[in-house]
Scaffold this active site. Structure first.
Site, PDB file in Angstrom:
ATOM      1  N   ALA A  44      -9.225  -9.704  -3.958  1.00 20.11           N
ATOM      2  CA  ALA A  44      -9.809 -10.524  -2.897  1.00 20.11           C
ATOM      3  C   ALA A  44     -10.074  -9.775  -1.589  1.00 20.11           C
ATOM      4  O   ALA A  44     -11.197  -9.797  -1.085  1.00 20.11           O
ATOM      5  CB  ALA A  44      -8.928 -11.755  -2.651  1.00 20.11           C
ATOM      6  N   GLN A  90      -5.044  -5.794 -16.069  1.00 17.64           N
ATOM      7  CA  GLN A  90      -5.039  -5.177 -14.747  1.00 17.64           C
ATOM      8  C   GLN A  90      -3.639  -4.827 -14.274  1.00 17.64           C
ATOM      9  O   GLN A  90      -3.467  -3.941 -13.440  1.00 17.64           O
ATOM     10  CB  GLN A  90      -5.759  -6.094 -13.752  1.00 17.64           C
ATOM     11  CG  GLN A  90      -7.254  -6.117 -14.002  1.00 17.64           C
ATOM     12  CD  GLN A  90      -7.937  -7.342 -13.419  1.00 17.64           C
ATOM     13  OE1 GLN A  90      -7.297  -8.335 -13.128  1.00 17.64           O
ATOM     14  NE2 GLN A  90      -9.247  -7.258 -13.273  1.00 17.64           N
ATOM     15  N   ASP A 134      -6.683 -15.346  -4.629  1.00 14.64           N
ATOM     16  CA  ASP A 134      -8.117 -15.185  -4.429  1.00 14.64           C
ATOM     17  C   ASP A 134      -8.700 -16.288  -3.558  1.00 14.64           C
ATOM     18  O   ASP A 134      -9.737 -16.095  -2.928  1.00 14.64           O
ATOM     19  CB  ASP A 134      -8.837 -15.146  -5.776  1.00 14.64           C
ATOM     20  CG  ASP A 134      -8.699 -13.800  -6.451  1.00 14.64           C
ATOM     21  OD1 ASP A 134      -9.605 -12.979  -6.316  1.00 14.64           O
ATOM     22  OD2 ASP A 134      -7.663 -13.556  -7.097  1.00 14.64           O
ATOM     23  N   LYS A 174      -5.252 -14.897 -10.383  1.00 15.64           N
ATOM     24  CA  LYS A 174      -5.504 -14.445 -11.746  1.00 15.64           C
ATOM     25  C   LYS A 174      -4.792 -15.336 -12.755  1.00 15.64           C
ATOM     26  O   LYS A 174      -3.630 -15.694 -12.573  1.00 15.64           O
ATOM     27  CB  LYS A 174      -5.027 -12.994 -11.891  1.00 15.64           C
ATOM     28  CG  LYS A 174      -5.339 -12.380 -13.234  1.00 15.64           C
ATOM     29  CD  LYS A 174      -6.811 -12.131 -13.409  1.00 15.64           C
ATOM     30  CE  LYS A 174      -7.099 -11.420 -14.727  1.00 15.64           C
ATOM     31  NZ  LYS A 174      -8.528 -11.150 -14.895  1.00 15.64           N
TER      32      LYS A 174
END
Length: 380
Positions: free
Chosen positions: A66, A212, A253, A264
């Site tokens: 973000a 990730q 985010d 996420k």
């Protein structure tokens, strides 16, 4: 346990990770990105000469997270202006590249406003382009400063909740220097605890579908000399049950006005587990992630990713958008449910840590006061 061994307090500071930078070679200005889709196997840079290339990089997750998306969006507007492209068109394309992350929109609007104001005042497109670039560079600096303040506030909160140190922290996705102008959000708090010898273990969720956590957070933790252990997302429950988690630290985010947190996918079940096991669930994000125009979690648009990200193992050489090209995991034609984010309601969030301070308990009134305080604080 086969994992990164604990080295309490070791302050191994890696060389600065060049996540995003502006350069002006003779052929014209460019925006250079570290391609996060190629990590950890190789460090490769992407050179964006126009906003459309940056949009593709954002959609493919070559640049992601973000705060840094806000920085990228601002630089994208400046790039379009400096190269003589349609700035409004570029801004619209950039803003729509990732719909859930509000920081992207904030960064785009900030640089666009600077461009328009300068153009109105001077009538000179070159002066307006310079103003847009200055706005992007200011946002970049401010995010680095915000990262440091978030780390300090977050560490203070950990020490308040768990006096004596020895923190065992679970994190999800990636929230380090790769997502920030500084050292990150949630990861920066864990890193601060490590540097003062109070982090015992960083538990790193691998984070489906694009791993990730495994690819990026573990890479950053290793570079920083932190004691960390990677686990599958589905193993988190057994870790809580074994009493091995003292706190959960995650990013965001978008944070709605009521305190609902979009992050996420996989954060919501962690929050449920944390509540059941009486473990603090802490969100760390800059004030720009709080969106007062989004009233609640149900109003947050959740990005849906391509199904092949679940049905295939993607290689660095495979495209992350539009075509797959990875190694099949499921039978041909298998449909996949693949939201990029989920939403955690405020009642499951112990605290939201920002550069302006900590909100706990999380209420609409407390968030509104935080945002008002941030607006009243002069920026550099």
């Amino acid at each position: 346990m086969a994992d990164q061994q604990a080295r309490p307090g070791e302050d191994k500071r890696p060389s600065e990770i060049p996540v995003i930078r502006w350069e002006e070679p003779p052929e014209g200005p460019v925006l250079i990105l570290l391609d996060q889709t190629r990590l950890p196997s190789e460090e490769v840079e992407l050179v964006c000469t126009d906003a459309s290339a940056l949009v593709e990089a954002i959609r493919s997750l070559a640049v992601r997270g973000a705060p840094v998306l806000g920085i990228a969006g601002a630089y994208g507007v400046a790039l379009a202006a400096a190269r003589g492209f349609d700035v409004d068109e570029a801004a619209e394309a950039l803003e729509s590249a990732r719909p859930t992350a509000v920081n992207l929109s904030v960064g785009v609007h900030r640089a666009l406003a600077a461009f328009r104001d300068a153009l109105t005042a001077t009538g000179d497109p070159t002066a307006a382009a310079t103003a847009a670039l200055a706005a992007a560079q200011a946002l970049h600096r401010e995010d680095a400063e915000a990262s440091a303040r978030m780390a300090a506030h977050g560490l203070a909160l950990l020490d308040e909740l768990m006096p004596g140190g020895g923190h065992r922290v679970l994190t999800h996705c990636n929230t380090g220097a790769l997502v920030s102008g500084g050292e990150g959000t949630a990861f920066a708090v864990a890193l601060a605890a490590h540097r003062v010898g109070r982090l015992r273990r960083l538990w790193v969720d691998e984070t489906r579908p694009l791993l990730q956590g495994a690819r990026l957070t573990a890479w950053e933790a290793a570079r920083s000399g932190m004691a960390y252990t990677l686990l599958t997302d589905s193993a988190a429950g057994s870790l809580f049950a074994a009493g091995e988690v003292d706190a959960v630290l995650v990013g965001a985010d978008r944070i709605a006005a009521d305190g609902s947190v979009a992050n996420k996918v996989g954060n919501y079940p962690l929050a449920v587990l944390a509540r059941y096991h009486h473990v603090p669930f802490i969100v760390v994000a800059p004030v720009t992630t709080v969106d007062p125009d989004t009233p609640d979690g149900a109003s947050i648009e959740v990005e849906q990713r391509p199904g092949f990200e679940v049905t295939e193992i993607l290689t660095p050489q495979a495209s992350a958008v539009g075509g797959g090209g990875g190694v099949p995991l499921a039978p041909l034609g298998t449909q996949a449910y693949n939201p990029a984010f989920d939403v955690t309601p405020p009642e499951l969030v112990t605290a939201i840590v920002t550069e302006e301070g900590t909100v706990s308990p999380v209420t609409p009134e407390a968030l509104a006061a935080l945002c008002a305080r941030a607006r009243a604080t002069p920026t550099a």
